[in-house]
Design a protein around this motif. Structure first.
Motif: not given
Length: 196
Positions: A88, A91, A119, A123, A153, A156, A162, A164-165
């Motif tokens: 991940s 952010n 973000e 990424t 989602e 996650r 929230d 981390h993507t």
């Protein structure tokens, strides 16, 4: 000009390396993962931001939770791999910049004060680090099965927060029987490289 890297290493890391679809039962140890990280952490990122975060899924209970979020065709692979890593992007990586980029600690606020900017940068640079991670897994003599076929989602919410993507799920281990699909074609040099 030929490459400096030994041809056997070139094969291990690139020419013979494939995405594994089955794995042997041999476990992947914490020491192996630490050695992989200790190698690939030196790969460059913008501002040395190093936003990749790695969540190792080891317990049977966590594995079941993860498998539920995988695309149907990826579920058996993730269920049977010796180790699974959720990669991940953090952010909030900018909080580490005073340590990671000490010669310009103001970069944290000068460039990354806004969440959308962070973000995008997180990424891009975490994806770059994910590629280093895959090559590092190969350097350890293991096979990697990176996948983006999952409910991001759901993953996650299940494993991250929230900030981390999730980027990809990577199955890791020694290849099992019939681990490889036939190699797909690659574009030729002249199809990719343009000189202006």
């Amino acid at each position: 000009m030929s490459l400096v890297l030994d041809p056997a290493a070139q094969d291990l890391l690139f020419r013979e390396a494939r995405t594994a679809n089955t794995f042997a039962d041999e476990p992947v140890t914490d020491e192996q993962v630490r050695a992989i990280y200790d190698l690939v952490k030196y790969g460059p990122t913008a501002f040395n931001q190093s936003p990749l975060r790695i969540t190792l899924v080891r317990s049977a209970e966590a594995r079941e939770r993860l498998v539920q979020h995988m695309a149907e065709g990826n579920r058996p692979k993730t269920a049977s791999a010796p180790l699974v890593a959720v990669l991940s992007a953090d952010n909030e990586f900018h909080e580490e910049l005073p340590q990671l980029f000490p010669h310009f600690p103001q970069a944290k606020d000068a460039f990354f004060a806004e969440r959308p900017v962070r973000e995008g940068s997180a990424t891009l640079n975490a994806a770059l680090q994910a590629a280093y991670f895959i090559v590092g897994v190969r350097a350890a003599g293991l096979a990697a099965g990176p996948m983006t076929g999952f409910d991001a989602e759901g993953v996650r919410k299940e494993f991250l927060d929230d900030d981390h993507t999730p980027l990809m799920v990577v199955n890791i281990g020694r290849p099992g029987p019939d681990a490889w699909f036939p190699r797909s074609p690659r574009l030729a040099y002249d199809e990719v490289v343009t000189t202006v």
